[in-house]
Structures are given as C-alpha cells and as structure tokens.
Design a protein around this motif. Sequence first.
Motif, PDB file in Angstrom:
ATOM      1  N   GLU A  69       0.796  -1.222   0.094  1.00  0.00           N
ATOM      2  CA  GLU A  69      -0.029  -0.032  -0.097  1.00  0.00           C
ATOM      3  C   GLU A  69       0.828   1.202   0.046  1.00  0.00           C
ATOM      4  N   LYS A  70       0.126   2.339  -0.461  1.00  0.00           N
ATOM      5  CA  LYS A  70       1.021   3.610  -0.356  1.00  0.00           C
ATOM      6  C   LYS A  70       0.972   4.081   1.111  1.00  0.00           C
ATOM      7  N   ASP A  71       1.989   4.456   1.733  1.00  0.00           N
ATOM      8  CA  ASP A  71       2.332   5.034   2.965  1.00  0.00           C
ATOM      9  C   ASP A  71       1.930   6.613   2.888  1.00  0.00           C
ATOM     10  N   PRO A  72       0.835   7.132   3.705  1.00  0.00           N
ATOM     11  CA  PRO A  72       0.697   8.431   3.457  1.00  0.00           C
ATOM     12  C   PRO A  72       1.761   9.491   4.062  1.00  0.00           C
ATOM     13  N   ASP A  73       2.303   8.878   4.937  1.00  0.00           N
ATOM     14  CA  ASP A  73       3.631   9.837   5.449  1.00  0.00           C
ATOM     15  C   ASP A  73       4.586  10.148   4.352  1.00  0.00           C
ATOM     16  N   THR A  74       4.984   9.256   3.407  1.00  0.00           N
ATOM     17  CA  THR A  74       6.010   9.534   2.360  1.00  0.00           C
ATOM     18  C   THR A  74       5.248   9.517   1.133  1.00  0.00           C
ATOM     19  N   ASP A  75       4.051   9.106   0.997  1.00  0.00           N
ATOM     20  CA  ASP A  75       3.187   9.356  -0.465  1.00  0.00           C
ATOM     21  C   ASP A  75       4.065   8.486  -1.649  1.00  0.00           C
ATOM     22  N   ARG A  76       4.437   7.293  -0.938  1.00  0.00           N
ATOM     23  CA  ARG A  76       5.006   6.263  -1.695  1.00  0.00           C
ATOM     24  C   ARG A  76       4.418   4.777  -1.287  1.00  0.00           C
ATOM     25  N   HIS A  77       4.289   4.033  -2.377  1.00  0.00           N
ATOM     26  CA  HIS A  77       4.225   2.529  -1.900  1.00  0.00           C
ATOM     27  C   HIS A  77       5.416   1.958  -1.412  1.00  0.00           C
ATOM     28  N   CYS A  78       5.136   0.998  -0.565  1.00  0.00           N
ATOM     29  CA  CYS A  78       6.231   0.402   0.148  1.00  0.00           C
ATOM     30  C   CYS A  78       6.685  -0.879  -0.751  1.00  0.00           C
ATOM     31  N   LEU A  79       8.107  -1.330  -0.816  1.00  0.00           N
ATOM     32  CA  LEU A  79       8.319  -2.582  -1.388  1.00  0.00           C
ATOM     33  C   LEU A  79       7.548  -3.713  -0.911  1.00  0.00           C
TER      34      LEU A  79
END
Length: 191
Positions: A69-79
Amino acid sequence: SCHHAVAVLVGDEVCITGYVMDNFCIFDNQGFLLDNRDVTTLQNPEDHSFHCLMDVDFCFKSGFQVLGEKDPDTDRHCLGFRLDDTDAVLAAGRALGKRGYCTTCTGGDSDRDYGFLATVKGTVKEIGDGSSDVVTGTPILTNVTMLDESVGCDGNPTLPPLCVRSLEMTPTAPTNLFAEPALECPSELTQ
C-alpha cells in the motif's frame, strides 16, 4: 509509536493485491519510470505503462515485485514481495494489457495501457533482510499465481514486512493472516 508485529516466514502462503513493478524502474532508473521521467516509480505505479513492463527486455529481465500500500507519510508505495516467476507475470500482464503501445500485449481496446494491478498469491521462498535493496531486501515468493485484482484475498491480505515500519496501529489497520499477535497500543493512540 506502535507497530504491527509481523512474522512472514519461509513456507507461508501469501496473498496481496497491489501494483506489479519491474525492479529496473524501482532501483536502476533513479526511482523514475523509464518511459515517463516525470513520475516517481513508487509514488505513482498506476502510471507505469504495460509497454515498459512487458516489452522492454531490460525491464522485465530485471524481475518483478508486487508493491504494498501507499504510505500516507511518504506518499510512496512500500516494497512488497519479489516474484520468482517472470513467465507467470509476463503471461498475466500481456493478457491484461491493451494491444498497441504494448506490442506484446494481447488485450482488447477496453483493456489498460497503464497500471498493472493484480492479486498475487505465492509461497515465501526467502525472507529477505528487510533492507530496501533489490537483491536482498524483500521476501521472495515462489509458486506464484497471478490473478485479476478483483479476486482479492478473502479479507486477509498479507502485509509486506517493509510496509509495517510506517503503519501505526489503529483499530482499522490491515491485518496479516500470518502475523504474530499485534502489539497492544495505548488507548490514546487508537482513538
């Protein structure tokens, strides 16, 4: 902060619905999509073309992984999980992708040009070391089955270990069928 305690072990059955990405566009292209240098790979995988994923040999030969899922803190999907069956990924992606810009895709006019979203099932072959390194970081899945995203995981998706680091425990947080019991959080964090 309070985090889920996740134990993904060798032999565990995994199910996850997420974007499928080639490792080249994640790690070897400075974190940008090969065919759209304005797009950060882990920020907008929905903009990744089937052409890049399925036609460009150094992209698909770099291997694939399914993202978390996309991490709302980083605005990036995790590996998420590396997939050890490139042929299964290519067969599913080429059948799903719209024929045209993707020259090896066989899908029709109503199929997609961008964003390979799928439900992936498999068995954990190696755990990985937890780093963000393409070769050693994320767990590897074997016995990979690629399914339509609509199939889902019967309400029990597996949370990738590298996605856990940033997720705070909440009453509605995703669960992992193979997780150890979640840590108890102080009540002020869950309200």
